[in-house]
Design a protein around this motif. Structure first.
Motif, PDB file in Angstrom:
ATOM      1  N   ASP A   1       6.157  -2.429  -1.428  1.00 35.72           N
ATOM      2  CA  ASP A   1       6.319  -1.067  -1.948  1.00 35.72           C
ATOM      3  C   ASP A   1       5.256  -0.708  -2.990  1.00 35.72           C
ATOM      4  OD1 ASP A   1       7.302  -2.678  -3.983  1.00 35.72           O
ATOM      5  OD2 ASP A   1       9.232  -1.664  -4.170  1.00 35.72           O
ATOM      6  N   ASN A   2       4.755  -1.709  -3.710  1.00 30.83           N
ATOM      7  CA  ASN A   2       3.788  -1.392  -4.778  1.00 30.83           C
ATOM      8  C   ASN A   2       2.405  -1.011  -4.255  1.00 30.83           C
ATOM      9  OD1 ASN A   2       2.802  -3.823  -3.897  1.00 30.83           O
ATOM     10  ND2 ASN A   2       3.111  -4.924  -5.836  1.00 30.83           N
ATOM     11  N   GLU A   3       2.182  -1.115  -2.936  1.00 35.13           N
ATOM     12  CA  GLU A   3       0.871  -0.779  -2.372  1.00 35.13           C
ATOM     13  C   GLU A   3       0.755   0.711  -2.037  1.00 35.13           C
ATOM     14  OE1 GLU A   3      -0.374  -3.672   0.708  1.00 35.13           O
ATOM     15  OE2 GLU A   3       1.288  -4.916   0.005  1.00 35.13           O
TER      16      GLU A   3
ATOM     17  N   TYR B   1      -1.424  -3.445 -14.040  1.00 35.71           N
ATOM     18  CA  TYR B   1      -0.510  -3.311 -12.907  1.00 35.71           C
ATOM     19  C   TYR B   1       0.483  -2.199 -13.242  1.00 35.71           C
ATOM     20  CZ  TYR B   1       3.074  -4.678  -9.502  1.00 35.71           C
ATOM     21  OH  TYR B   1       3.993  -4.689  -8.482  1.00 35.71           O
TER      22      TYR B   1
ATOM     23  N   PRO C   1       2.459   1.693 -11.699  1.00 36.87           N
ATOM     24  CA  PRO C   1       2.865   2.380 -10.479  1.00 36.87           C
ATOM     25  C   PRO C   1       1.788   3.355 -10.023  1.00 36.87           C
ATOM     26  CG  PRO C   1       4.074   3.235 -12.378  1.00 36.87           C
ATOM     27  CD  PRO C   1       3.296   2.056 -12.853  1.00 36.87           C
ATOM     28  N   TYR C   2       1.582   3.417  -8.713  1.00 37.60           N
ATOM     29  CA  TYR C   2       0.715   4.461  -8.184  1.00 37.60           C
ATOM     30  C   TYR C   2       1.417   5.811  -8.338  1.00 37.60           C
ATOM     31  CZ  TYR C   2      -2.457   1.142  -5.820  1.00 37.60           C
ATOM     32  OH  TYR C   2      -3.386   0.175  -5.528  1.00 37.60           O
TER      33      TYR C   2
ATOM     34  N   PHE D   1       4.956   6.615  -6.942  1.00 34.42           N
ATOM     35  CA  PHE D   1       5.628   5.360  -6.563  1.00 34.42           C
ATOM     36  C   PHE D   1       7.126   5.448  -6.794  1.00 34.42           C
ATOM     37  CE2 PHE D   1       7.457   1.388  -8.294  1.00 34.42           C
ATOM     38  CZ  PHE D   1       7.420   0.609  -7.142  1.00 34.42           C
TER      39      PHE D   1
ATOM     40  N   PRO E   1      10.379   2.651  -6.239  1.00 34.85           N
ATOM     41  CA  PRO E   1      10.758   1.320  -5.768  1.00 34.85           C
ATOM     42  C   PRO E   1      11.631   1.428  -4.522  1.00 34.85           C
ATOM     43  CG  PRO E   1      11.489   1.677  -8.050  1.00 34.85           C
ATOM     44  CD  PRO E   1      10.913   2.958  -7.569  1.00 34.85           C
TER      45      PRO E   1
ATOM     46  N   ASN F   1       9.153  -5.582  -7.126  1.00 34.32           N
ATOM     47  CA  ASN F   1       7.827  -5.343  -7.697  1.00 34.32           C
ATOM     48  C   ASN F   1       7.823  -4.431  -8.917  1.00 34.32           C
ATOM     49  OD1 ASN F   1       5.799  -6.712  -6.019  1.00 34.32           O
ATOM     50  ND2 ASN F   1       6.673  -5.504  -4.351  1.00 34.32           N
ATOM     51  N   GLY F   2       8.614  -3.345  -8.826  1.00 36.77           N
ATOM     52  CA  GLY F   2       8.459  -2.277  -9.819  1.00 36.77           C
ATOM     53  C   GLY F   2       8.734  -2.715 -11.239  1.00 36.77           C
TER      54      GLY F   2
ATOM     55  N   MET G   1       5.933  -3.921 -13.768  1.00 34.81           N
ATOM     56  CA  MET G   1       4.768  -3.088 -14.035  1.00 34.81           C
ATOM     57  C   MET G   1       4.551  -2.851 -15.525  1.00 34.81           C
ATOM     58  SD  MET G   1       4.947  -0.510 -10.773  1.00 34.81           S
ATOM     59  CE  MET G   1       4.499  -1.085  -9.114  1.00 34.81           C
TER      60      MET G   1
ATOM     61  N   ARG H   1      -1.674  -5.986  -3.821  1.00 32.27           N
ATOM     62  CA  ARG H   1      -1.802  -6.059  -5.288  1.00 32.27           C
ATOM     63  C   ARG H   1      -1.066  -7.286  -5.819  1.00 32.27           C
ATOM     64  NH1 ARG H   1       0.417  -0.665  -7.756  1.00 32.27           N
ATOM     65  NH2 ARG H   1      -1.260  -0.877  -9.286  1.00 32.27           N
TER      66      ARG H   1
END
Lengths: 420, 420, 420, 420
Positions: free
Chosen positions: C203-205, C356, C358-359, C362, C364, C373-374, C377, C400
């Motif tokens: 998900d973080n990509e 690192y 969130p885009y 983003f 989660p 992942n989230g 960050m 990432r």
């Protein structure tokens, strides 16, 4: 400001002695700025103004609150702020955070002292019964202990400062190194130690009790800086076999390589003290040693530390001449070898190998004073004899001082002992 | 003593502004005792007198030593004692030990300031070239930063004291809670951020550069104490899913349950501030939050924190009205909703989700000033907009403040953001 | 026992890929004793047997418990023991204490795996819907991550041992040092990064989004041990001006003077790796650097680290040749300079200067996978490209990876970047 | 696997006793997995396989290397890895990191033992002179000490595991609570303590010397769990006035509220031991107390702890019946009141109030054995009498065990004392 201390005739009554002790505490602050009086340089150290307040809290809490109906506290918060460790009285502000308190400031603390003094003067003028007189007496000896602590603590505070500010401006003359150390043989047997007689003593000095001692010998004088330097030069701090296991771990962890206030500058050893920074004088008693260092030195020297019973037995009848706070020389003096056994009193506290433990039959004082000594009887070792920062008349042959083996900000040194 | 701050016309020349900034620093000490000015309550905090000395050291080191041939330092040791972190200049006395230095005292520090000022006045009267003027300008902005630090730090010092002493006696009136929060939509696109124009800025504010922004929305005002109380009541501090992993670990380890200076007394929340202890006012912006708390609140509120680019883009052309140090109200004010987007400047610093990192093409200033900002570009996050303790005129739209995510002794709060 | 890894055709279905991934995890343990598989050498490291159990717990918890009615857990305590950090699932046994658990032993963990596998095989044979297939897919990629962690961790465990035991017996040949480093210019502009297409990603990509990039240049290959040695010889670790402030504090506190597994023996540098202890080979990419070291090296070299957007943009269309776990050479290979821009994938993870975070946009994943992942960050930096211990097919251009700036037990190195 | 221990006739010669002691050490591992034998659960604990190796190192280093010309070490690195604390022999692998060593594994350690045994058997078959026999004798008693340590340590390891795995499967029957505690008066006077006679003893047990004892009284049996529960229910752990100052600080810092292995589950107290988890049995002697707890309990009970001289004097001629390791009941038994003074030996070690210090005239053994005992004579207290995990025949009336006052993973309990 220069230091000068009031005097009092030894025969003075309780009120005069009260006035005297209280005045000495304040006189000790003359060389200090307000800024000096706030700083706490490690958890073991208290700020000067905390000492001034706490000793007043002692009289307020144990005398005025209980025995003077009209007494009104200046600030109820002080009961917590200036309680050192008396759980029977109540909560305490954490010891390690005393240096975070800028308020009450020095002026307010002096005002607090004045208020307590006013009531104490009135009470002592009226006269007190024996039981209360005894509590006041404890309070005076308590304040004398804090006078010594105040000096130990301010030395530690000033020692953090790269400016190396001196508490006293007067520089000390170099001493003449004493002759080689000799031992004095002392007969043992079934002896008694512990406080005897009617004079004042703390609860931990009794009961007087029998102890068997084998014959032994004590060094006739304290170990000197010069002798300690030989230990250093001989690799003393790098040789684990000379040390207690905990001691060598302490050396490694704390990167210890010399007594507490020694500093090497351009290849030469200097010592910082209340008279400022000066080259180490080999003639003077070595000072500011931990138990671990004292023990390692004794091992290196092929000797050992005395037990407290040996020390007390040997000190009976000994000369009590020595350097005390009243001399205004706040640093130990060299031995002069006039007596066969000298420097027992004053100059530096002498580490013994005896754990600080209750004497047989010991019972703590009742009430809050029961917390004064007994609850510290674990993990500490006994030191004997007083130091150059001890108020005169405060120390006795039966007096038991105690510190943890790693501590060395007090004026601690050593005398060697061995079997007969 | 009451606080009053000198003023200076915005058009004043360099010398007058120098005089003014220097006078403000000393004026800020009026409510403080000497004892207050020595204490260091945590490694991040510096004693007041250290701030006063360090900002003078800055002028001494970067201006007088290099450009005034006849300048003689008051004490060469100050070069080390008052160097904060400039390795290119030399060794530094350890930051965490600043509170151990009782000497030089407040009076000596003021004497040091006076001596630096005398030389600086003479130099500025003679006139300086543009390059040197720029260094002096940095020195003035540097001292303004330390004025804010001085207030943050003294608040932290006073907060350790159970007596809860107020820096300012004036108590604050209760505010009127603003209406429910609304969001203001803002158009993105390929925008530019970073300092533009000829005015003063720090090196980290440039170069100005292009950034792509999607459309977004910002809360029209700051988050209030009242809203933050709802988060607490809703179990905010006990719900790990609201928190960053490091944030929840911090909450657990530090036993955090409210903003830094909130205290629960008999079931009611109080807030300690420069105006003393008072019940939490729900109308005021919430203040003294860590990044972790700001982020968790935003998650709980179904929103997020803005990026610094969003904030800067939105602030272009915004009203810079707000509460600054000059108001002598050293606590944030409630929103009044006159503007659609308000409280961007002053009142409280606003956490952004942007790591403090170099802008594309960033090059640190040359010489010692190169250590001013660039070497801190790791592990910190950017805050924007200034606070009620920031000197007026110090903050800008491009100004980047930065702190570690766990820190909260600065005046830090938050504004919510979300996608368009 | 020698290491050999099963293979699977890239076109295999979900069940075959499940079998393959699970078999690889167990095959990686062949060179290890049971004793090796218990030890936890620092809190960041997990014991081998914990990895084997945790990845099974993942399938058990997210697939079997929810979707297989007849599934019965082997031991209900495993739910807590093998939960890594999923608060939405429940309590976790503390991470730093995983090495204290001798039970369940290796045999019991393998039995646990077999039981989970039996149910998973049956489920996958029956067929699963798309949503569940996606969870299984995450589980497979999750286990691949733990295969890499297992190798990183066992290297750290073995590195504590003065016997320097090798995971793999095969010694590596010396490489041929590549030619001097050249830079490849890359055109910027308004580009897009983030995962595109239908393939698997975390998900973080995403989401894929626009980023403005100025033109820039990247080193055509990784930095080598030989180049890093020059940095060391040039006093790199003693020069604070090369370092981030936090980085130099870390160097001082941890006494860092070389990459993580370098050791100086009789004046020569050796490197410990999964193939054992060998003299540092100047031809190989430098490995096991912290972010602080990578950044300081880049500063020393007059360059900087790339951003993750630069890296991802440059990697689009690049050759994915490189050394992965499947090569059974678990150590990076030298560059061969066949491509203008090479070693982007495999060999060593490349530190970027990007936090690192969130885009834009983003969100989660939902449910427990939202914690994957989230929540990490904060405080970490992105690394790109995979390493020689990464399973083949696991890494992508948009992948990432993230670590704290002081960490270096992963296979981390660097590529230089600079402005165009 | 079940535990069964080999036996040996008390009249056996040195070789047979060697075989026996060595066999017992290995037999103690039968219930353990290899994984169990690697874990170190705190710095005081050593992994089982380390114990097995270290005791062999002792024979290798002090016997084989010096007296068997043809002896070749298995691995020269073992000299460092398995040296516990003998600085006169050389460097030591750090104690707190023993659990990080997965290699040599259990099989290799057993191979090491076999090699040492083969040489020792041959040597002892040839016969050794008295001096060497004495060293071998020390080695056997040393290994017996480590048998007890192995059991203490594995209990601590297993206690970390929420699965509560039992070392021994056999559950213990509930005991019958003994009658109310009575005291036995004992006459003091000028007595002698310290080892007498020709039997084996450690250097710290001598020289035998005179001690004066006032008359005193000892509890006729050990303090029970039932009595200790009363102390807990009475708020024992919350009342600072019952505790030594260091003790109460320890209680607060470590959140201590019960003996080491007690756990409250759904309102009921359970005790974890080598036989697993079971409800606390009020009839059994309380076990796994720190000195601080033993002292606080004694204060609460209006009594005190005995001195070691009192204990030793009272134990002269006492029955040495008690629970030892050979009983395969590795948990203390209830008192049966057959003797007026019972449970002096076996069951649990009894805290005394005596600091572990050298006896008058004590001189450590020469060579490496001089480090065995003497260097630990600081900060520890003496415990007397042995425990249920002590090998039979290992303990004596003069035997001095010693631990730090906060430690309690050994089988430590207490007997009350008071003045006559």
């Amino acid at each position: 400001m220069a230091l000068s201390l009031p005097e009092v005739p030894p025969t003075a009554g309780l009120l005069d002695r009260y006035r005297h002790v209280r005045a000495v505490s304040e006189a000790l602050c003359a060389p200090l700025s307000k800024e000096d009086m706030v700083v706490q340089s490690m958890p073991d150290v208290s700020p000067t103004k905390w000492h001034l307040a706490h000793v007043s809290w002692f009289f307020e809490t144990l005398v005025l609150r209980e025995h003077v109906a009209e007494y009104r506290p200046l600030d109820p918060a002080y009961e917590v702020l200036f309680n050192s460790y008396y759980n029977s009285i109540g909560e305490q502000f954490p010891r390690s955070r005393r240096g975070l308190l800028s308020r009450p400031g020095v002026d307010e603390v002096l005002e607090y002292r004045a208020r307590v003094d006013a009531h104490m003067h009135r009470l002592l003028e009226r006269g007190v019964d024996d039981a209360l007189a005894k509590v006041v007496e404890v309070g005076l000896h308590h304040e004398m202990q804090h006078q010594e602590l105040l000096l130990m603590d301010i030395l530690h505070v000033l020692a953090q400062n790269p400016l190396a500010p001196a508490y006293l401006d007067e520089q000390l003359p170099r001493g003449q190194s004493p002759a080689a150390l000799e031992f004095e043989g002392i007969a043992g047997g079934l002896v008694e130690i512990g406080h005897a007689g009617d004079g004042f003593c703390f609860d931990n000095e009794g009961p007087r009790h029998k102890v068997w001692l084998d014959d032994f010998a004590l060094g006739r004088r304290l170990v000197t800086n010069g002798e300690y330097l030989e230990f250093i030069v001989d690799g003393g701090y790098e040789r684990p076999l000379l040390w207690l296991s905990d001691g060598f771990a302490w050396v490694r962890q704390e990167h210890v390589a010399a007594p507490a206030y020694w500093r090497k500058q351009r290849g030469e050893w200097f010592e910082f003290g209340l008279h400022g920074l000066a080259p180490v004088d080999p003639a003077l008693p070595v000072c500011h040693l931990s138990y671990y260092e004292a023990d390692a030195f004794a091992t290196w020297a092929g000797a050992r530390l005395p037990t407290e019973a040996e020390w007390e037995h040997a000190s009976a009848g000994a000369n009590s001449r020595g350097t005390y706070m009243s001399s205004l020389r706040l640093h130990p003096r060299p031995a002069d070898l006039e007596d066969r056994l000298q420097q027992l009193f004053g100059d530096v506290w002498e580490w013994t190998q005896s754990a600080y433990a209750p004497y047989p039959g010991f019972a703590p004082a009742s009430g809050a004073l029961g917390e004064y000594n007994g609850k510290f009887m674990a993990n500490q070792l006994v030191l004997r004899g007083g130091a150059c920062v001890t108020p005169p008349g405060h120390v006795r042959g039966s007096y038991r001082n105690f510190y943890y083996p790693h501590q060395r900000w007090m004026f601690s040194g050593l005398r060697l002992a061995r079997g007969a």
